[in-house]
Design a protein around this motif. Structure first.
Motif, PDB file in Angstrom:
ATOM      1  N   ARG A 229      -0.468  62.439 -50.815  1.00 53.07           N
ATOM      2  CA  ARG A 229       0.427  62.561 -49.662  1.00 53.07           C
ATOM      3  C   ARG A 229       0.330  61.296 -48.811  1.00 53.07           C
ATOM      4  NH1 ARG A 229       2.076  65.382 -52.661  1.00 53.07           N
ATOM      5  NH2 ARG A 229       1.780  67.610 -52.914  1.00 53.07           N
ATOM      6  N   PRO A 230       1.251  60.341 -49.022  1.00 52.52           N
ATOM      7  CA  PRO A 230       1.153  59.056 -48.317  1.00 52.52           C
ATOM      8  C   PRO A 230       1.212  59.195 -46.796  1.00 52.52           C
ATOM      9  CG  PRO A 230       3.219  59.217 -49.548  1.00 52.52           C
ATOM     10  CD  PRO A 230       2.393  60.379 -49.946  1.00 52.52           C
ATOM     11  N   GLU A 231       2.014  60.166 -46.329  1.00 55.90           N
ATOM     12  CA  GLU A 231       2.128  60.320 -44.864  1.00 55.90           C
ATOM     13  C   GLU A 231       0.783  60.731 -44.257  1.00 55.90           C
ATOM     14  OE1 GLU A 231       3.127  64.082 -46.872  1.00 55.90           O
ATOM     15  OE2 GLU A 231       3.808  62.022 -47.154  1.00 55.90           O
ATOM     16  N   ARG A 232       0.023  61.538 -45.005  1.00 56.11           N
ATOM     17  CA  ARG A 232      -1.299  61.954 -44.527  1.00 56.11           C
ATOM     18  C   ARG A 232      -2.245  60.746 -44.470  1.00 56.11           C
ATOM     19  NH1 ARG A 232      -4.664  66.360 -47.876  1.00 56.11           N
ATOM     20  NH2 ARG A 232      -2.881  67.700 -47.456  1.00 56.11           N
ATOM     21  N   ALA A 233      -2.187  59.924 -45.510  1.00 59.74           N
ATOM     22  CA  ALA A 233      -3.039  58.724 -45.554  1.00 59.74           C
ATOM     23  C   ALA A 233      -2.687  57.787 -44.389  1.00 59.74           C
ATOM     24  CB  ALA A 233      -2.852  58.007 -46.882  1.00 59.74           C
ATOM     25  N   LYS A 234      -1.379  57.614 -44.171  1.00 59.07           N
ATOM     26  CA  LYS A 234      -0.944  56.704 -43.099  1.00 59.07           C
ATOM     27  C   LYS A 234      -1.391  57.220 -41.738  1.00 59.07           C
ATOM     28  CE  LYS A 234       2.955  54.863 -45.640  1.00 59.07           C
ATOM     29  NZ  LYS A 234       4.379  54.800 -45.833  1.00 59.07           N
ATOM     30  N   MET A 235      -1.329  58.537 -41.565  1.00 60.06           N
ATOM     31  CA  MET A 235      -1.741  59.112 -40.281  1.00 60.06           C
ATOM     32  C   MET A 235      -3.244  58.891 -40.050  1.00 60.06           C
ATOM     33  SD  MET A 235      -1.348  63.009 -39.051  1.00 60.06           S
ATOM     34  CE  MET A 235      -2.939  63.409 -39.729  1.00 60.06           C
ATOM     35  N   MET A 236      -4.030  59.120 -41.089  1.00 61.04           N
ATOM     36  CA  MET A 236      -5.485  58.952 -40.934  1.00 61.04           C
ATOM     37  C   MET A 236      -5.833  57.478 -40.688  1.00 61.04           C
ATOM     38  SD  MET A 236      -7.501  61.568 -43.393  1.00 61.04           S
ATOM     39  CE  MET A 236      -6.542  61.685 -44.866  1.00 61.04           C
ATOM     40  N   LEU A 237      -5.137  56.587 -41.384  1.00 59.19           N
ATOM     41  CA  LEU A 237      -5.382  55.147 -41.187  1.00 59.19           C
ATOM     42  C   LEU A 237      -5.052  54.766 -39.750  1.00 59.19           C
ATOM     43  CD1 LEU A 237      -3.838  53.768 -44.500  1.00 59.19           C
ATOM     44  CD2 LEU A 237      -6.213  53.500 -43.806  1.00 59.19           C
ATOM     45  N   SER A 238      -3.946  55.289 -39.273  1.00 54.65           N
ATOM     46  CA  SER A 238      -3.523  54.966 -37.905  1.00 54.65           C
ATOM     47  C   SER A 238      -4.515  55.526 -36.887  1.00 54.65           C
ATOM     48  CB  SER A 238      -2.100  55.487 -37.720  1.00 54.65           C
ATOM     49  OG  SER A 238      -1.907  55.954 -36.452  1.00 54.65           O
ATOM     50  N   ASN A 239      -5.033  56.741 -37.150  1.00 52.36           N
ATOM     51  CA  ASN A 239      -6.045  57.329 -36.256  1.00 52.36           C
ATOM     52  C   ASN A 239      -7.288  56.450 -36.140  1.00 52.36           C
ATOM     53  OD1 ASN A 239      -4.472  59.517 -35.787  1.00 52.36           O
ATOM     54  ND2 ASN A 239      -5.521  60.876 -37.224  1.00 52.36           N
ATOM     55  N   LEU A 240      -7.597  55.783 -37.243  1.00 53.01           N
ATOM     56  CA  LEU A 240      -8.799  54.932 -37.238  1.00 53.01           C
ATOM     57  C   LEU A 240      -8.493  53.483 -36.862  1.00 53.01           C
ATOM     58  CD1 LEU A 240     -10.768  56.147 -40.375  1.00 53.01           C
ATOM     59  CD2 LEU A 240     -11.437  56.369 -38.000  1.00 53.01           C
ATOM     60  N   GLY A 241      -7.226  53.211 -36.605  1.00 50.89           N
ATOM     61  CA  GLY A 241      -6.839  51.854 -36.206  1.00 50.89           C
ATOM     62  C   GLY A 241      -6.929  50.852 -37.339  1.00 50.89           C
ATOM     63  N   ILE A 242      -6.750  51.337 -38.577  1.00 50.01           N
ATOM     64  CA  ILE A 242      -6.782  50.427 -39.739  1.00 50.01           C
ATOM     65  C   ILE A 242      -5.338  50.075 -40.115  1.00 50.01           C
ATOM     66  CG2 ILE A 242      -7.532  50.139 -42.146  1.00 50.01           C
ATOM     67  CD1 ILE A 242      -9.660  52.317 -41.580  1.00 50.01           C
ATOM     68  N   HIS A 243      -5.047  48.766 -40.162  1.00 52.41           N
ATOM     69  CA  HIS A 243      -3.674  48.344 -40.452  1.00 52.41           C
ATOM     70  C   HIS A 243      -3.383  48.411 -41.950  1.00 52.41           C
ATOM     71  CE1 HIS A 243      -2.822  47.126 -36.388  1.00 52.41           C
ATOM     72  NE2 HIS A 243      -4.002  46.531 -36.345  1.00 52.41           N
ATOM     73  N   GLU A 244      -2.204  48.914 -42.256  1.00 53.26           N
ATOM     74  CA  GLU A 244      -1.813  49.039 -43.668  1.00 53.26           C
ATOM     75  C   GLU A 244      -1.633  47.679 -44.339  1.00 53.26           C
ATOM     76  OE1 GLU A 244       1.542  51.649 -44.425  1.00 53.26           O
ATOM     77  OE2 GLU A 244       0.912  52.798 -42.674  1.00 53.26           O
ATOM     78  N   ASP A 245      -1.347  46.649 -43.532  1.00 55.44           N
ATOM     79  CA  ASP A 245      -1.118  45.321 -44.104  1.00 55.44           C
ATOM     80  C   ASP A 245      -2.424  44.583 -44.415  1.00 55.44           C
ATOM     81  OD1 ASP A 245       1.560  45.456 -44.201  1.00 55.44           O
ATOM     82  OD2 ASP A 245       1.870  44.649 -42.178  1.00 55.44           O
ATOM     83  N   ALA A 246      -3.533  45.155 -43.977  1.00 53.26           N
ATOM     84  CA  ALA A 246      -4.823  44.469 -44.177  1.00 53.26           C
ATOM     85  C   ALA A 246      -5.206  44.473 -45.652  1.00 53.26           C
ATOM     86  CB  ALA A 246      -5.891  45.172 -43.371  1.00 53.26           C
ATOM     87  N   ARG A 247      -5.755  43.339 -46.080  1.00 49.93           N
ATOM     88  CA  ARG A 247      -6.283  43.284 -47.444  1.00 49.93           C
ATOM     89  C   ARG A 247      -7.711  43.822 -47.421  1.00 49.93           C
ATOM     90  NH1 ARG A 247      -3.049  40.904 -51.064  1.00 49.93           N
ATOM     91  NH2 ARG A 247      -1.488  39.510 -50.181  1.00 49.93           N
ATOM     92  N   LEU A 248      -8.106  44.491 -48.502  1.00 48.81           N
ATOM     93  CA  LEU A 248      -9.438  45.109 -48.528  1.00 48.81           C
ATOM     94  C   LEU A 248     -10.555  44.090 -48.334  1.00 48.81           C
ATOM     95  CD1 LEU A 248      -8.841  47.679 -51.370  1.00 48.81           C
ATOM     96  CD2 LEU A 248      -9.344  48.211 -49.004  1.00 48.81           C
ATOM     97  N   LYS A 249     -10.335  42.862 -48.845  1.00 46.20           N
ATOM     98  CA  LYS A 249     -11.408  41.860 -48.744  1.00 46.20           C
ATOM     99  C   LYS A 249     -11.666  41.431 -47.299  1.00 46.20           C
ATOM    100  CE  LYS A 249      -8.340  38.141 -50.224  1.00 46.20           C
ATOM    101  NZ  LYS A 249      -7.961  37.420 -51.410  1.00 46.20           N
ATOM    102  N   THR A 250     -10.715  41.729 -46.407  1.00 50.19           N
ATOM    103  CA  THR A 250     -10.915  41.343 -45.006  1.00 50.19           C
ATOM    104  C   THR A 250     -11.632  42.447 -44.218  1.00 50.19           C
ATOM    105  OG1 THR A 250      -8.808  42.268 -44.285  1.00 50.19           O
ATOM    106  CG2 THR A 250      -8.766  39.977 -45.038  1.00 50.19           C
ATOM    107  N   LEU A 251     -11.881  43.586 -44.847  1.00 48.54           N
ATOM    108  CA  LEU A 251     -12.482  44.718 -44.132  1.00 48.54           C
ATOM    109  C   LEU A 251     -14.000  44.748 -44.317  1.00 48.54           C
ATOM    110  CD1 LEU A 251      -9.966  47.523 -45.212  1.00 48.54           C
ATOM    111  CD2 LEU A 251      -9.848  46.078 -43.186  1.00 48.54           C
ATOM    112  N   SER A 252     -14.669  45.358 -43.337  1.00 47.04           N
ATOM    113  CA  SER A 252     -16.129  45.512 -43.456  1.00 47.04           C
ATOM    114  C   SER A 252     -16.418  46.608 -44.492  1.00 47.04           C
ATOM    115  CB  SER A 252     -16.711  45.925 -42.116  1.00 47.04           C
ATOM    116  OG  SER A 252     -16.297  47.241 -41.813  1.00 47.04           O
ATOM    117  N   LYS A 253     -17.696  46.649 -44.925  1.00 44.19           N
ATOM    118  CA  LYS A 253     -18.067  47.639 -45.955  1.00 44.19           C
ATOM    119  C   LYS A 253     -17.779  49.060 -45.467  1.00 44.19           C
ATOM    120  CE  LYS A 253     -21.940  48.737 -49.007  1.00 44.19           C
ATOM    121  NZ  LYS A 253     -22.441  50.035 -48.575  1.00 44.19           N
ATOM    122  N   GLY A 254     -18.131  49.314 -44.200  1.00 44.99           N
ATOM    123  CA  GLY A 254     -17.923  50.649 -43.628  1.00 44.99           C
ATOM    124  C   GLY A 254     -16.447  51.021 -43.598  1.00 44.99           C
ATOM    125  N   THR A 255     -15.600  50.050 -43.207  1.00 43.55           N
ATOM    126  CA  THR A 255     -14.154  50.332 -43.140  1.00 43.55           C
ATOM    127  C   THR A 255     -13.590  50.563 -44.543  1.00 43.55           C
ATOM    128  OG1 THR A 255     -14.091  48.861 -41.240  1.00 43.55           O
ATOM    129  CG2 THR A 255     -11.976  49.522 -42.140  1.00 43.55           C
TER     130      THR A 255
END
Lengths: 283, 233
Positions: free
Chosen positions: B107-133
């Motif tokens: 369910r992409p809408e569910r994933a997008k909502m959870m990402l937005s709740n955590l303030g994680i941008h959908e455009d971010a590449r995984l290599k730019t994120l911390s291990k925890g994120t």
């Protein structure tokens, strides 16, 4: 599902090989444009030498790009299938056959693209060289162009001559060899990596060892099959007459090589599928 | 049929005759949150990998929803490994499109909502994120599926206590009543409050499979305390 796998695979891989091919084309142009520069008539040996070096660099770029694309896909296959990324790859709701076909089709297609790109880069180099030489030595360039025109014009007649007998068959066998070579080259890499996974503690080393071992077995088999053919060729050469065509002989050579490498590739494909389905062990 | 996973006589022997699972028999029912607990090297991850078809069993069989590990079972199992397993070069938006293409229950809408709740941008590449994120992104992707079985291997091991609460909240609020969540962890006290059942594993064998309620009633202690007693060194 195979279509979806191919779509995502293509999207993920195209940038690196295209970058390498781009570099190859730039090097072809640079090497061709050296003929525009006034370095060739210089009395100081360093200048023409630097021109030669640039042309040599183009030659090495052809080798580097061909090897680079092969290594890129080999590393990607290994990472996607047998490292942490394998945890996603192997939990997709697709069969081992679909996973393997996706990789094999993509890698074979890029092998072919690389071959075509090398051919195009040589044409580009030749074309620019000709264009660059035209103002300097117009008679030479004109001669080359006229020879081409003559060759094209006289082509139908040349084809019917006895020494061109079997030329069409030769072209087909050459094409088949290139096409099957793209597939068999891919299967050599894929098969070696899959076989290397059986050496659980040293998987990369196992893959490299498997590559050389498979290569040696194919070469040995090739030699065994080719030996009687070579004797046949020797007999033909001893009975050589001026109007005999060499093409049927080459066609036979290429067809035998194609059949052997294709058979080995098909064998490697089924072995790989079996190993992925029945012997998968992710670390 | 209340059985979701049936494990029959399952044995896994690694190289040098190391027995990871020893003729294990187990039934995992539907609609439960189950803790898979055991010390290091007890066989938890081996069992999970076998259920997901990432290892080949030496002997025995596993049936998930009646079928052996394969494309059919993988379409109803959502698995979170104990490592970062997405390609680093991918953008989160690409991951969402990847999951949407391959998992019908995503369910992409569910994933997008959870990402937005955590303030994680959908455009971010995984290599730019911390291990925890990255781990949070992985959990979001896994929990955004409407799977029948969620298998979470050490989902809270590498994150801070605040993130642990978020993860547990995510697990509880995203799984449907008929699905089962199997959580493997060492951090029992953190997850004990959400568990319905626990499975204790030692040396590749099931030591105990009981409800949390029963353990509390019969043993008069928490699962965490009972675990420490059973596996005391």
């Amino acid at each position: 599902m195979l279509g979806k796998l191919l779509k995502h695979e293509w999207k993920a891989v195209w940038k690196v090989p295209m970058l390498l091919i781009g570099i190859l084309m730039i090097m072809a142009m640079v090497a061709g444009f050296t003929f525009v520069l006034p370095v060739w008539d210089s009395e100081w040996v360093g200048l023409p030498l630097s021109g030669v070096m640039l042309i040599m660099l183009f030659y090495f770029t052809i080798i580097a790009v061909s090897i680079g694309i092969t290594i890129y896909f080999a590393v990607r296959y290994y990472k996607n299938m047998f490292t942490d990324e394998g945890y996603l790859t192997h939990t997709l709701p697709v069969s081992a056959r679909q996973l393997l076909l996706n990789k094999v089709i993509t890698m074979s297609a890029w092998n072919l693209i690389a071959i075509v790109a090398v051919g195009l880069s040589l044409l580009l180099f030749g074309g620019i060289t000709l264009w660059a030489l035209m103002p300097k030595d117009s008679s030479f360039a004109r001669e080359v162009i006229e020879s081409f025109a003559e060759a094209i014009e006289g082509w139908p007649e040349a084809l019917s001559s006895p020494y061109m007998k079997g030329f069409t068959g030769f072209c087909i066998s050459l094409l088949l060899m290139v096409l099957s070579g793209s597939f068999s080259g891919t299967m050599m890499i894929v098969g070696s990596i899959n076989l290397g996974q059986m050496v659980r503690k040293h998987r990369i080393l196992g893959s490299i060892g498997a590559y050389f071992a498979i290569n040696a077995v194919i070469q040995m088999f090739n030699m065994m099959v080719m030996m009687p053919v070579m004797f046949g060729v020797e007999n033909s050469v001893s009975r050589w007459e001026g109007d005999m065509s060499p093409f049927p002989m080459f066609t036979r050579f290429y067809m035998i090589m194609t059949v052997i490498t294709l058979a080995a590739a098909v064998g490697l494909y089924f072995m790989s599928e079996y190993l992925l389905r029945r012997q998968l062990e992710l670390e | 049929m209340n059985e979701l996973v049936v494990v029959n006589n399952l044995t896994k022997v690694y190289e040098k005759k190391k027995i990871a699972l020893d003729h294990m028999n187990l039934i995992i029912p539907r609609g439960k949150i189950i803790g898979l607990l055991g010390p290091n090297g007890s066989g938890k991850t081996t069992l999970i990998k076998l259920v997901n078809g990432l290892l080949t069993a030496t002997e025995g069989e596993i049936l998930i929803n009646g079928s052996q590990p394969g494309p059919e079972s993988k379409s109803c199992v959502s698995y979170l490994p104990e490592r970062t397993y997405f390609q680093n070069s991918m953008k989160i938006s690409e991951l969402i499109s990847f999951f949407t293409d391959f998992y019908k229950d995503f369910r992409p809408e569910r994933a997008k909502m959870m990402l937005s709740n955590l303030g994680i941008h959908e455009d971010a590449r995984l290599k730019t994120l911390s291990k925890g994120t990255k781990e949070k992104v992985q959990l979001i992707m896994v929990m955004s599926r409407e799977a029948q079985l969620y298998i979470l291997d050490e989902p809270i091991a590498g994150v801070d206590p605040a993130a642990r609460d978020y993860i547990l909240k995510t697990i509880i609020s995203n799984y449907n009543e008929n699905a089962t969540v199997l959580i493997s962890t060492h951090l029992i006290s953190d997850i004990e409050k959400v568990l319905d059942e626990v499975i204790f594993i030692r040396n590749g064998r099931i030591l105990l499979h009981d409800t949390v309620e029963n353990i509390r009633e019969c043993k008069g202690k928490s699962v965490d305390a009972y675990f420490r007693e059973v596996f005391a060194c």
